[in-house]
Design a protein around this motif. Structure first.
Motif, PDB file in Angstrom:
ATOM      1  N   ASP A   1       0.818  -1.132   0.146  1.00 46.05           N
ATOM      2  CA  ASP A   1       0.147  -0.051  -0.068  1.00 46.05           C
ATOM      3  C   ASP A   1       0.789   1.260  -0.050  1.00 46.05           C
ATOM      4  O   ASP A   1       0.329   2.348   0.290  1.00 46.05           O
ATOM      5  CB  ASP A   1      -0.873   0.011   1.262  1.00 46.05           C
ATOM      6  CG  ASP A   1      -0.295   0.042   2.580  1.00 46.05           C
ATOM      7  OD1 ASP A   1       1.088  -0.144   2.535  1.00 46.05           O
ATOM      8  OD2 ASP A   1      -0.990  -0.174   3.655  1.00 46.05           O
TER       9      ASP A   1
ATOM     10  N   ASP B   1      -4.666  -3.671  -1.221  1.00 43.58           N
ATOM     11  CA  ASP B   1      -5.505  -4.030  -0.158  1.00 43.58           C
ATOM     12  C   ASP B   1      -6.078  -5.325  -0.425  1.00 43.58           C
ATOM     13  O   ASP B   1      -5.739  -5.779  -1.660  1.00 43.58           O
ATOM     14  CB  ASP B   1      -6.687  -3.092   0.115  1.00 43.58           C
ATOM     15  CG  ASP B   1      -7.594  -2.635  -0.885  1.00 43.58           C
ATOM     16  OD1 ASP B   1      -7.521  -3.542  -1.899  1.00 43.58           O
ATOM     17  OD2 ASP B   1      -8.301  -1.694  -1.171  1.00 43.58           O
ATOM     18  N   GLU B   2      -6.877  -6.078   0.422  1.00 42.47           N
ATOM     19  CA  GLU B   2      -7.178  -7.445   0.283  1.00 42.47           C
ATOM     20  C   GLU B   2      -8.173  -7.553  -0.860  1.00 42.47           C
ATOM     21  O   GLU B   2      -7.881  -8.352  -1.683  1.00 42.47           O
ATOM     22  CB  GLU B   2      -8.124  -7.934   1.456  1.00 42.47           C
ATOM     23  CG  GLU B   2      -8.450  -9.270   1.308  1.00 42.47           C
ATOM     24  CD  GLU B   2      -9.152  -9.786   2.482  1.00 42.47           C
ATOM     25  OE1 GLU B   2      -9.997 -10.665   2.469  1.00 42.47           O
ATOM     26  OE2 GLU B   2      -8.670  -9.411   3.764  1.00 42.47           O
ATOM     27  N   ALA B   3      -9.312  -6.581  -1.152  1.00 45.17           N
ATOM     28  CA  ALA B   3     -10.247  -6.760  -2.388  1.00 45.17           C
ATOM     29  C   ALA B   3      -9.483  -6.671  -3.450  1.00 45.17           C
ATOM     30  O   ALA B   3      -9.650  -7.304  -4.490  1.00 45.17           O
ATOM     31  CB  ALA B   3     -11.182  -5.530  -2.003  1.00 45.17           C
TER      32      ALA B   3
ATOM     33  N   CYS C   1       3.930  -9.659  -1.532  1.00 43.23           N
ATOM     34  CA  CYS C   1       3.126  -9.206  -0.543  1.00 43.23           C
ATOM     35  C   CYS C   1       3.674  -8.491   0.668  1.00 43.23           C
ATOM     36  O   CYS C   1       4.451  -9.356   1.458  1.00 43.23           O
ATOM     37  CB  CYS C   1       1.899 -10.102  -0.343  1.00 43.23           C
ATOM     38  SG  CYS C   1       0.465  -9.508   0.587  1.00 43.23           S
TER      39      CYS C   1
ATOM     40  N   ARG D   1       2.278  -6.368   6.485  1.00 40.68           N
ATOM     41  CA  ARG D   1       1.233  -5.340   7.101  1.00 40.68           C
ATOM     42  C   ARG D   1       0.805  -4.361   6.100  1.00 40.68           C
ATOM     43  O   ARG D   1       1.727  -3.614   5.520  1.00 40.68           O
ATOM     44  CB  ARG D   1       1.849  -4.791   8.431  1.00 40.68           C
ATOM     45  CG  ARG D   1       1.958  -5.796   9.588  1.00 40.68           C
ATOM     46  CD  ARG D   1       2.561  -4.878  10.638  1.00 40.68           C
ATOM     47  NE  ARG D   1       2.346  -5.937  11.820  1.00 40.68           N
ATOM     48  CZ  ARG D   1       2.689  -5.453  12.878  1.00 40.68           C
ATOM     49  NH1 ARG D   1       2.983  -4.048  13.394  1.00 40.68           N
ATOM     50  NH2 ARG D   1       2.788  -6.367  14.185  1.00 40.68           N
TER      51      ARG D   1
ATOM     52  N   ARG E   1      -4.962  -0.920   5.724  1.00 40.52           N
ATOM     53  CA  ARG E   1      -6.279  -1.479   6.092  1.00 40.52           C
ATOM     54  C   ARG E   1      -6.659  -3.066   6.305  1.00 40.52           C
ATOM     55  O   ARG E   1      -7.502  -3.429   6.649  1.00 40.52           O
ATOM     56  CB  ARG E   1      -7.192  -1.130   4.785  1.00 40.52           C
ATOM     57  CG  ARG E   1      -7.300   0.571   4.817  1.00 40.52           C
ATOM     58  CD  ARG E   1      -8.349   0.774   3.592  1.00 40.52           C
ATOM     59  NE  ARG E   1      -7.902   0.576   2.352  1.00 40.52           N
ATOM     60  CZ  ARG E   1      -8.599   0.899   1.398  1.00 40.52           C
ATOM     61  NH1 ARG E   1      -9.913   1.137   1.510  1.00 40.52           N
ATOM     62  NH2 ARG E   1      -8.065   0.535   0.305  1.00 40.52           N
ATOM     63  N   ASP E   2      -5.291  -3.744   5.889  1.00 40.46           N
ATOM     64  CA  ASP E   2      -5.632  -5.275   5.998  1.00 40.46           C
ATOM     65  C   ASP E   2      -4.252  -5.951   6.639  1.00 40.46           C
ATOM     66  O   ASP E   2      -3.302  -5.219   6.370  1.00 40.46           O
ATOM     67  CB  ASP E   2      -5.925  -5.782   4.730  1.00 40.46           C
ATOM     68  CG  ASP E   2      -7.203  -5.424   3.989  1.00 40.46           C
ATOM     69  OD1 ASP E   2      -8.493  -5.472   4.573  1.00 40.46           O
ATOM     70  OD2 ASP E   2      -7.123  -4.692   2.848  1.00 40.46           O
ATOM     71  N   SER E   3      -4.630  -6.998   7.215  1.00 44.35           N
ATOM     72  CA  SER E   3      -3.425  -7.889   7.380  1.00 44.35           C
ATOM     73  C   SER E   3      -2.936  -8.663   6.273  1.00 44.35           C
ATOM     74  O   SER E   3      -3.700  -9.312   5.393  1.00 44.35           O
ATOM     75  CB  SER E   3      -3.840  -8.832   8.535  1.00 44.35           C
ATOM     76  OG  SER E   3      -2.919  -9.845   8.425  1.00 44.35           O
TER      77      SER E   3
ATOM     78  N   ASP F   1      -4.162 -12.156   6.158  1.00 42.28           N
ATOM     79  CA  ASP F   1      -5.283 -12.489   5.710  1.00 42.28           C
ATOM     80  C   ASP F   1      -5.502 -12.230   4.163  1.00 42.28           C
ATOM     81  O   ASP F   1      -6.409 -12.974   3.453  1.00 42.28           O
ATOM     82  CB  ASP F   1      -6.520 -11.213   6.234  1.00 42.28           C
ATOM     83  CG  ASP F   1      -6.582 -11.457   7.819  1.00 42.28           C
ATOM     84  OD1 ASP F   1      -6.596 -12.524   8.196  1.00 42.28           O
ATOM     85  OD2 ASP F   1      -6.950 -10.395   8.553  1.00 42.28           O
ATOM     86  N   VAL F   2      -4.736 -11.168   3.488  1.00 42.10           N
ATOM     87  CA  VAL F   2      -4.643 -11.194   2.168  1.00 42.10           C
ATOM     88  C   VAL F   2      -3.937 -12.438   1.561  1.00 42.10           C
ATOM     89  O   VAL F   2      -4.422 -12.834   0.587  1.00 42.10           O
ATOM     90  CB  VAL F   2      -3.616  -9.949   1.790  1.00 42.10           C
ATOM     91  CG1 VAL F   2      -3.654  -9.921   0.150  1.00 42.10           C
ATOM     92  CG2 VAL F   2      -4.460  -8.683   2.322  1.00 42.10           C
TER      93      VAL F   2
ATOM     94  N   ALA G   1      -6.911 -15.176   1.712  1.00 48.65           N
ATOM     95  CA  ALA G   1      -7.830 -14.726   0.515  1.00 48.65           C
ATOM     96  C   ALA G   1      -7.430 -15.161  -0.868  1.00 48.65           C
ATOM     97  O   ALA G   1      -8.364 -15.421  -1.574  1.00 48.65           O
ATOM     98  CB  ALA G   1      -8.267 -13.422   0.779  1.00 48.65           C
TER      99      ALA G   1
END
Length: 225
Positions: A19, A46-48, A64, A67, A70-72, A75-76, A79
């Motif tokens: 990011d 971000d994740e999305a 990636c 940290r 907006r997201d970990s 988690d990304v 996902a």
């Protein structure tokens, strides 16, 4: 000079997830030094966006950060792999510690590298990941191997099997050494309140209510020698 690359082999297709625009630009510039060997197919912050990009581009490797604002990154990673199970994710980060490494591997990552890496090293690691290897920053891997030689089977650090985090384990070791809260705070360069937070966490996980009982569990379980 770039590493030899078979003429009949297509470039490694890489997706960037970070990011910070300056980081993305720097990675693009670094990888652009290896035309024909690496192709940056897209980026996300971000994740999305990462899930959309990995579904659209199906890259060979995703670089990636662990940290994001907006997201970990963990988690990304999960996902992206849920959306495209064959996705190989390599974390490229500034966090030089074993706990983040273990979390990354548990999340399904294929590698954990530090942002101090140079372009030739990064290319070599990307090639190894594409071949199915797990890649870890050499310095970090060396520390993990040294620590593992002193741990019981199944532990990442003393007390890991009991649910302790690495920092809780450090606090417990200092308790065993007889240090006060204030001395522990000074040794770890944290506040007294932070030490108290770690103590509450390790008391709960060890199912004890005080320092003496925590030390007793540590000695009974042979967490420290």
């Amino acid at each position: 000079m770039s590493s030899p690359h078979p003429p009949d082999r297509t470039p490694i297709r890489v997706l960037l997830v970070d990011d910070h625009e300056m980081v993305l630009q720097g990675l693009r510039a670094m990888l652009a030094r290896f035309p024909g060997e690496v192709e940056v197919v897209g980026s996300a912050g971000d994740e999305a966006g990462a899930v959309r990009a990995v579904t659209a581009h199906r890259p060979d490797v995703v670089l990636c950060d662990i940290r994001l604002r907006r997201d970990s990154g963990l988690d990304v990673c999960r996902a992206m792999r849920a959306a495209e199970p064959a996705t190989r994710v390599v974390f490229l980060t500034v966090y030089d510690d074993e706990q983040h490494l273990y979390q990354a591997l548990r999340a399904g990552a294929s590698g954990y590298l530090l942002k101090r890496i140079d372009g030739h090293e990064l290319l070599r690691h990307l090639e190894n990941v594409q071949l199915g290897d797990i890649v870890i920053d050499p310095g970090l891997a060396g520390r993990v191997a040294t620590a593992a030689a002193h741990l019981r089977h199944g532990e990442f650090w003393p007390g890991a099997r009991l649910g302790l985090t690495q920092r809780e384990s450090e606090v417990l070791a200092l308790l065993v050494g007889g240090l006060s809260n204030k001395a522990i705070a000074a040794r770890l360069v944290v506040s007294d309140d932070t030490v108290k937070t770690h103590l509450r966490g390790l008391y709960r996980k060890l199912e004890v209510n005080d320092r003496g009982s925590a030390v007793a569990v540590a000695l009974r379980e042979c967490l420290f020698r």
